[in-house]
Design an enzyme around this catalytic site. Sequence first.
Site, PDB file in Angstrom:
ATOM      1  N   CYS A 135      48.365  11.357  54.583  1.00 18.12           N
ATOM      2  CA  CYS A 135      48.033  12.602  55.274  1.00 18.12           C
ATOM      3  C   CYS A 135      49.084  13.692  55.144  1.00 18.12           C
ATOM      4  O   CYS A 135      48.880  14.804  55.636  1.00 18.12           O
ATOM      5  CB  CYS A 135      47.737  12.301  56.744  1.00 18.12           C
ATOM      6  SG  CYS A 135      46.470  11.032  56.938  1.00 18.12           S
ATOM      7  N   HIS A 162      50.587  19.175  62.464  1.00 18.29           N
ATOM      8  CA  HIS A 162      49.803  18.059  61.947  1.00 18.29           C
ATOM      9  C   HIS A 162      48.623  17.851  62.889  1.00 18.29           C
ATOM     10  O   HIS A 162      47.493  17.693  62.446  1.00 18.29           O
ATOM     11  CB  HIS A 162      50.669  16.797  61.838  1.00 18.29           C
ATOM     12  CG  HIS A 162      49.993  15.678  61.126  1.00 18.29           C
ATOM     13  ND1 HIS A 162      49.550  15.785  59.825  1.00 18.29           N
ATOM     14  CD2 HIS A 162      49.651  14.418  61.534  1.00 18.29           C
ATOM     15  CE1 HIS A 162      48.977  14.645  59.457  1.00 18.29           C
ATOM     16  NE2 HIS A 162      49.017  13.810  60.485  1.00 18.29           N
ATOM     17  N   GLU A 164      54.694  14.691  68.077  1.00 17.14           N
ATOM     18  CA  GLU A 164      54.896  15.971  67.397  1.00 17.14           C
ATOM     19  C   GLU A 164      55.376  17.050  68.360  1.00 17.14           C
ATOM     20  O   GLU A 164      56.342  17.767  68.069  1.00 17.14           O
ATOM     21  CB  GLU A 164      53.606  16.416  66.712  1.00 17.14           C
ATOM     22  CG  GLU A 164      53.761  17.718  65.931  1.00 17.14           C
ATOM     23  CD  GLU A 164      52.566  18.034  65.048  1.00 17.14           C
ATOM     24  OE1 GLU A 164      52.708  18.873  64.138  1.00 17.14           O
ATOM     25  OE2 GLU A 164      51.481  17.439  65.263  1.00 17.14           O
ATOM     26  N   LYS A 183      42.944  21.236  62.321  1.00 20.31           N
ATOM     27  CA  LYS A 183      42.095  20.043  62.327  1.00 20.31           C
ATOM     28  C   LYS A 183      41.037  20.114  63.422  1.00 20.31           C
ATOM     29  O   LYS A 183      40.022  19.423  63.354  1.00 20.31           O
ATOM     30  CB  LYS A 183      42.940  18.780  62.492  1.00 20.31           C
ATOM     31  CG  LYS A 183      43.796  18.417  61.279  1.00 20.31           C
ATOM     32  CD  LYS A 183      44.551  17.127  61.507  1.00 20.31           C
ATOM     33  CE  LYS A 183      45.372  16.733  60.277  1.00 20.31           C
ATOM     34  NZ  LYS A 183      46.514  17.645  60.049  1.00 20.31           N
ATOM     35  N   HIS A 214      40.075  15.896  60.189  1.00 21.68           N
ATOM     36  CA  HIS A 214      41.267  15.439  59.467  1.00 21.68           C
ATOM     37  C   HIS A 214      40.882  15.182  58.012  1.00 21.68           C
ATOM     38  O   HIS A 214      40.231  14.193  57.694  1.00 21.68           O
ATOM     39  CB  HIS A 214      41.798  14.167  60.111  1.00 21.68           C
ATOM     40  CG  HIS A 214      43.181  13.792  59.664  1.00 21.68           C
ATOM     41  ND1 HIS A 214      43.694  14.145  58.431  1.00 21.68           N
ATOM     42  CD2 HIS A 214      44.172  13.091  60.288  1.00 21.68           C
ATOM     43  CE1 HIS A 214      44.914  13.678  58.310  1.00 21.68           C
ATOM     44  NE2 HIS A 214      45.231  13.055  59.423  1.00 21.68           N
ATOM     45  N   PHE A 268      50.910   7.846  57.899  1.00 20.83           N
ATOM     46  CA  PHE A 268      51.191   6.458  58.234  1.00 20.83           C
ATOM     47  C   PHE A 268      52.390   5.968  57.419  1.00 20.83           C
ATOM     48  O   PHE A 268      52.632   6.411  56.302  1.00 20.83           O
ATOM     49  CB  PHE A 268      49.981   5.583  57.926  1.00 20.83           C
ATOM     50  CG  PHE A 268      48.880   5.666  58.957  1.00 20.83           C
ATOM     51  CD1 PHE A 268      49.032   6.376  60.129  1.00 20.83           C
ATOM     52  CD2 PHE A 268      47.674   5.009  58.750  1.00 20.83           C
ATOM     53  CE1 PHE A 268      48.031   6.448  61.084  1.00 20.83           C
ATOM     54  CE2 PHE A 268      46.656   5.071  59.695  1.00 20.83           C
ATOM     55  CZ  PHE A 268      46.831   5.789  60.864  1.00 20.83           C
TER      56      PHE A 268
END
Length: 402
Positions: free
Chosen positions: A163, A294, A305, A324, A329, A389
């Site tokens: 991502c 993000h 975040e 998003k 996403h 991830f």
Amino acid sequence: MSRRVVITGLGPVSSIGTGVGAFGEGLRTGRSGISPITAFDTTGFPHTMAGEVSDFDPKALLERISPQDWGRTSLFAAAAARLAVRDAGIDPTELSRAAAGSCMGTTGGESQVLEQLTEDSLTTGFGGVDRARVAHVPGSRLAVAVNRELGLSGEALTLSTACSASNYAVGHAYDQIHTGEADYVVAGGADSVERWSHAGFYRLGAVAERYCRPFDRDRTGILVGEGGAALFLESLDSALARGARIYAEVLGYGLNCDAHHMTAPNKDSIVACIKQAHRNAGIDAAEVDYICAHGTGTPANDLAEATAVHEAFDGAPPPISSVKSMLGHTMGAASGFSAIASVLGIHESFLPPTTNFETLDPALPAIDPVPNEARYQPVRVAQVNGFAFGGNNAITIFGRYS
């Protein structure tokens, strides 16, 4: 050689609009790209919404490659790249004979193709598998599709840092041009809505039912999305020489990988990445006017975040919103769309909103998520956060050209 790097072309293929005009209008109006999933049979899934590009017509966008020879994700990448090059206004002949290449990020690559082949083998046996489609599986084909569509003879690199992959790609493209290794690079990312990603995130308890609500008290997770995001990068000298429109300058980037946990973000690592990006860009935190988060809408990501940003900016972060909330996403394309949104924000003086927002989570430090409506104000420096991830963090910094 050390050259300034600028962005002169943008190519979004998204659920809220294809092309700069439609995408920018979608951002400014808070358009939702979320709809019922059609990419696969959702029978048995309690949650069935995603950000699909329902009007994607590769034949209308592509000039050189044949859609039947490529998977959907590669077509997203190639179509976005073609749009970025058109938007940049560069002579295709000049581009094809220059030191030019591409770098595209992805999470799932052509997993949609692999899923179909697997289903065919299980229902009809291996004899019923379309052998020609097997050649479409490698994820490396994303950048290859871009180079073939544009006639580029340089590097064709596909990065799979999930991502945050598009931010990695933009950083790599910046280095290529900054050091003189390349004259032009198309950078970004692409992914498709796929059963495995929807199912995987659902099993993690990370998929929302209908709405993605980043930073909201009642957020319940992500909605998967898809599309292709491409940015055309070149040196400042090149852009000035050909009289190109300059959207923004790439000031720098930061990368790190903490490998702290397979899925849980690490606040300290994010703080370190932000500070590294600021050092690389030669700016102070106080100079950042906007952060494109993000912002997945999961409890863990948003807390990590927001806390990291608050710490890195000494308790006074600039406005921070998540696109998003509109797009879903888009995995490997996510930070590419965020970069396009930020660059448009710099060029057109607005902040994209966080839609579906009602109440700031009281567990979060004080932040300004630009709730529900775009905000019109000058943006001199914008920061794009990308976290993946495994602790793969990547942050890019863009500035108004002056």
